[in-house]
Enzyme design. Structure first.
Site, PDB file in Angstrom:
ATOM      1  N   LYS A  16     -11.712 -46.387   3.532  1.00 10.05           N
ATOM      2  CA  LYS A  16     -11.329 -46.193   2.127  1.00 10.05           C
ATOM      3  C   LYS A  16     -10.340 -45.043   1.954  1.00 10.05           C
ATOM      4  CE  LYS A  16     -15.840 -44.208   1.242  1.00 10.05           C
ATOM      5  NZ  LYS A  16     -15.579 -43.027   2.082  1.00 10.05           N
ATOM      6  N   ARG A  91     -21.135 -41.231  -5.257  1.00  8.09           N
ATOM      7  CA  ARG A  91     -21.953 -41.712  -4.144  1.00  8.09           C
ATOM      8  C   ARG A  91     -23.419 -41.836  -4.509  1.00  8.09           C
ATOM      9  NH1 ARG A  91     -18.135 -39.539   0.129  1.00  8.09           N
ATOM     10  NH2 ARG A  91     -18.883 -40.397   2.072  1.00  8.09           N
ATOM     11  N   ARG A 130     -13.209 -41.995  16.262  1.00  7.72           N
ATOM     12  CA  ARG A 130     -12.242 -41.603  15.231  1.00  7.72           C
ATOM     13  C   ARG A 130     -11.283 -40.535  15.746  1.00  7.72           C
ATOM     14  NH1 ARG A 130     -13.828 -42.417   9.018  1.00  7.72           N
ATOM     15  NH2 ARG A 130     -15.090 -40.559   9.024  1.00  7.72           N
ATOM     16  N   ARG A 165     -14.555 -34.947  13.941  1.00  9.17           N
ATOM     17  CA  ARG A 165     -15.069 -34.087  12.903  1.00  9.17           C
ATOM     18  C   ARG A 165     -16.478 -33.672  13.297  1.00  9.17           C
ATOM     19  NH1 ARG A 165     -13.706 -37.610   7.682  1.00  9.17           N
ATOM     20  NH2 ARG A 165     -15.973 -37.713   7.691  1.00  9.17           N
ATOM     21  N   ARG A 176     -25.579 -40.838   8.390  1.00  6.18           N
ATOM     22  CA  ARG A 176     -24.673 -41.068   7.271  1.00  6.18           C
ATOM     23  C   ARG A 176     -24.771 -42.510   6.782  1.00  6.18           C
ATOM     24  NH1 ARG A 176     -19.325 -39.398   9.694  1.00  6.18           N
ATOM     25  NH2 ARG A 176     -18.362 -39.844   7.693  1.00  6.18           N
TER      26      ARG A 176
END
Ligand code: ADP
Ligand code: ZN
Length: 227
Positions: A16, A91, A130, A165, A176
């Site tokens: 997103k 969220r 990532r 990260r 998550r």
């Protein structure tokens, strides 16, 4: 162009952020990404940044009051005529209710909520590999969507490295996804009931997904007769 603001929703790893940046580049939206705002606070060493990091590093959500306050402050800096794409906010249902109030206060309204849907297996694959451009923060997945030229950002030519990260260890990634299921799925229902939710497949090439989103936004401009 659409009349109001947009919310872009999707699980971690759904892409997103990447799609929100496209809307900035191609449609002139301003992106309001709570994850980016928290990371900016952290980079500046603010109290808010330190507080947020405690939650982010564990894969938990930052408390609603803290998040909403930060969004309120950011909103105050955005001219009313500028369209916003909210990325990673709201969220929780409490945040969605707060957003309704905030938008009303500043004479804004939501045109649509776009939900990027990606199967869990694919998310795990993406999140484990990532990589980020250190110049423009565009996120890549080395397994699923690497930069066209290895190590070079497609968007800005900056360096792309796999420095994960701090919230991307396998354990935290799992957490998550769990938190998303528990806290954010109800937000999807919240907008579905209101009739402004649009589901989009987040699987495929970035450009294809972008085109799907654009098509949805276009369709709002010239509504078809309901057959
Ligand atoms: P992702 O979409 O991959 O989860 P983000 O950059 O949007 O990445 O968010 C990173 C982290 O920042 C989240 O896991 C959470 O801890 C925190 N965060 C971001 N947005 C919110 C929010 N709206 N409410 C609470 N916490 C948030
Ligand atoms: Zn870049």
């Amino acid at each position: 162009m659409t009349q109001g603001d947009l919310v872009l929703m999707g699980p971690p790893g759904s892409g997103k952020g990447t799609q929100a940046r496209r809307m900035v580049d191609e449609l002139g939206y301003v992106q309001l990404a709570t994850g980016d705002l928290f990371r900016a606070h952290l980079a500046q060493g603010t109290e808010l940044g330190k507080l947020a990091q405690n939650y982010m590093s564990k894969g938990q959500y930052v408390p609603d009051d803290v998040t909403v306050k930060m969004v309120r402050e950011r909103l105050a800096d955005i001219p009313r005529k500028t369209r916003i794409v909210f990325d990673g906010f709201p969220r929780t249902v409490a945040q969605a209710e707060a957003l309704d109030r905030l938008l009303k206060e500043c004479g804004r309204s939501l045109t649509a909520v776009l939900l990027l849907e990606v199967p869990r297996d694919e998310l795990l694959k993406r999140l484990g590999t990532r990589a980020t451009c250190s110049r423009c923060q565009t996120v890549y997945s080395l397994a699923v969507r690497p930069p066209k030229v290895p190590g070079v950002c497609d968007r800005c030519g900056g360096p792309v490295s796999a420095t994960a990260r701090s919230d991307e260890s396998p354990e935290v990634v799992k957490k998550r996804l769990e938190v998303y299921e528990a806290e954010t799925k109800p937000v999807i229902e919240y907008y579905e009931k209101r009739g402004i939710l649009k589901r989009v497949s987040g699987v495929g090439a970035m450009d294809e997904i972008g085109a799907r989103l654009m098509a949805l936004l276009e369709r709002r401009k010239t509504p078809r007769s309901t057959a």
